[in-house]
Design an enzyme around this catalytic site. Structure first.
Site, PDB file in Angstrom:
ATOM      1  N   LYS A 107       0.814  -1.214   0.000  1.00  0.00           N
ATOM      2  CA  LYS A 107       0.000   0.000   0.000  1.00  0.00           C
ATOM      3  C   LYS A 107       0.849   1.266   0.000  1.00  0.00           C
ATOM      4  O   LYS A 107       0.311   2.351  -0.215  1.00  0.00           O
ATOM      5  CB  LYS A 107      -0.949  -0.010   1.188  1.00  0.00           C
ATOM      6  CG  LYS A 107      -2.014  -1.103   1.082  1.00  0.00           C
ATOM      7  CD  LYS A 107      -3.025  -0.995   2.194  1.00  0.00           C
ATOM      8  CE  LYS A 107      -4.089  -2.064   2.105  1.00  0.00           C
ATOM      9  NZ  LYS A 107      -3.568  -3.388   2.526  1.00  0.00           N
ATOM     10  N   ASP A 108       2.137   1.147   0.224  1.00  0.00           N
ATOM     11  CA  ASP A 108       3.017   2.317   0.200  1.00  0.00           C
ATOM     12  C   ASP A 108       2.898   3.098  -1.106  1.00  0.00           C
ATOM     13  O   ASP A 108       2.866   4.319  -1.096  1.00  0.00           O
ATOM     14  CB  ASP A 108       4.489   1.896   0.363  1.00  0.00           C
ATOM     15  CG  ASP A 108       4.825   1.586   1.822  1.00  0.00           C
ATOM     16  OD1 ASP A 108       4.260   2.239   2.714  1.00  0.00           O
ATOM     17  OD2 ASP A 108       5.665   0.691   2.057  1.00  0.00           O
TER      18      ASP A 108
END
Ligand SMILES: *Cc1c(COP(=O)(O)O)cnc(C)c1O
Length: 429
Positions: A107-108
């Site tokens: 999700k970064d």
């Protein structure tokens, strides 16, 4: 390019508005009004391009009309400044390691991309004022979003998370940051947190006073950039002369943002034959494939907790992409559902026999490929988190220690700062 609502009962909006608002006025999800394709020549040559070059070409095709191109290029290059290796695991199965970013979760990329895009649009439109980003998390979203937005001017972030559900490392990644990040520990489940965020967006009084935005995968700026991964996976398969095989992509799925981005990537021309949406015991999508009925349920706690979702928020997008046809969805996407015992067994066996350490989420998708891959196909699964993020779970499964990368260790040394509250909306408001 404009964005329409999956509920089709409100006007189309610009990219800026879709990013700032998050959710459409009729509570639908925004989707690009048309899906542009990349030229064949791009795919012929893709093995010679870097992750950043590929991502920029894809981003420019999607967002190029709506913002300054050198700014977009900077955002893409800054967001994707780490490795996403494709690692051979077994037979024709490869792990796409999405966990080499700052918080060791896939999700970064979406979170950082969205933070920068929101920063860009608020900077260019001062009337927007300070934006308050609300995010519900069962662990990984909160850490990726909080770190992606940390220190971004003009944006405050509120992370709502269920008490005592995430791992210690996960929680530390968003409860220790301070600055423009506030962590709210809710006495309830992840579904309660998600409901509270939705209620906030619908509350007129609150919206009159504050500018609210979302950073869950309902936001187009968060979920769409995840498609870069799959283009890059294809590039790496091409480098290994594997693209004469039919490519199958398996994605451990919770809210279905990641897999939806991959599905849109295919519409843009990416040569993937079919997909597997891999589920833990939260098998609402799997049941939908079997029965054609979508029946949300309360979430069940599992060892792959980022996938403990009882009502996947991107399901509306999947339906829309396939014209609401169950038949067409089943032609392109299959599913699976595994218990904690099956996940543990897969993780332990792969470590022992292949020397490859999965995390509980990746293990679900890997097992799906082991069971469903056919001759002539090559399978790529998204390894969505570093196993050290689930250290105690993984160590007890493999009976061995798991080294924690330095960048994760650092979070554990910070001081926890959090606001505790019951799950009623009035408290949050
Ligand atoms: C968020 C997450 C998932 C699920 O991704 P969705 O886009 O919500 O389907 C899977 N694995 C990990 C480790 C996650 O953090």
């Amino acid at each position: 390019m404009e964005y329409y609502s999956t509920n089709h009962s409100t006007r189309n909006v610009s990219l800026c508005e879709a990013v700032v608002k998050g959710l459409a006025a009729d509570r639908g999800l925004f989707m690009p009004e048309r899906i542009p394709s990349l030229p064949n020549a791009f795919f012929k040559n893709i093995g010679n391009l870097s992750l950043q070059e590929i991502s920029y070409a894809v981003a420019n095709t999607l967002f190029g009309e709506d913002m300054d191109s050198s700014e977009l290029k900077n955002i893409v290059y800054d967001t994707l400044n780490f490795e996403i290796p494709l690692v051979h695991v077994n037979g024709d199965i490869y792990s796409l390691e999405l966990f080499h970013g700052p918080t060791a979760a896939f999700k970064d990329v979406g979170a950082r991309f969205m933070a920068r895009l929101l920063g860009y649009f608020t900077r260019n439109d001062k009337s927007k004022g300070e934006v308050n980003v609300l995010v519900a998390t069962s662990g990984d979203t909160g850490s990726a979003v909080a770190n992606g937005f940390l220190g971004v001017e003009g944006v405050r972030v509120f992370v709502l998370y269920p008490e005592g559900k995430g791992s210690q490392i996960q929680d530390a990644q968003f409860t220790t940051l301070g600055q423009n990040i506030t962590a709210i520990e809710v006495n309830g489940t992840f579904d309660d947190c998600q409901r509270l965020v939705k209620s906030a967006f619908l509350d007129e009084e609150l919206n009159a006073k504050m500018k609210l935005s979302s950073a869950n995968s309902i936001n187009v700026a968060r979920f769409l950039p995840q498609m870069f991964y799959y283009f890059y996976a294809y590039a790496q398969l091409q480098q290994r002369n594997q693209t004469d095989k039919d490519i199958v992509v398996a994605v451990p799925s919770g809210n279905f943002g990641n897999i939806t981005a991959a599905l849109i990537g295919k519409r843009m021309g990416l040569p993937i034959k079919r997909f597997i949406a891999a589920n833990n015991r939260n098998d609402i999508f799997y049941q939908y494939l079997l029965t054609g009925k979508y029946e949300p349920k309360p979430s069940i706690a599992t060892i792959a907790n980022a996938m403990d979702v009882g009502d996947p928020s991107n399901f509306a997008r999947v339906l829309d992409l396939y014209g609401h046809s169950h038949k067409r969805i089943c032609q392109e996407i299959s599913g699976c559902t595994y218990t904690d015992e099956q996940i543990s067994e897969t993780l332990a066996r792969t470590y022992k026999e292949q020397g490859y350490l999965l995390d509980p989420h990746g293990a679900v998708a890997y097992r799906a490929l082991m069971e469903q891959l056919k001759p002539g196909e090559a399978g790529v699964f998204a390894e969505t988190a570093h196993p050290a993020k689930f250290k105690s779970t993984v160590e007890s499964i493999i009976g061995d220690t798991v080294a924690v990368p330095e960048r994760l260790e650092k979070f554990m040394q910070g001081e926890k700062q959090t606001v505790n509250m019951p799950s009623g909306f009035t408290w949050v408001k």
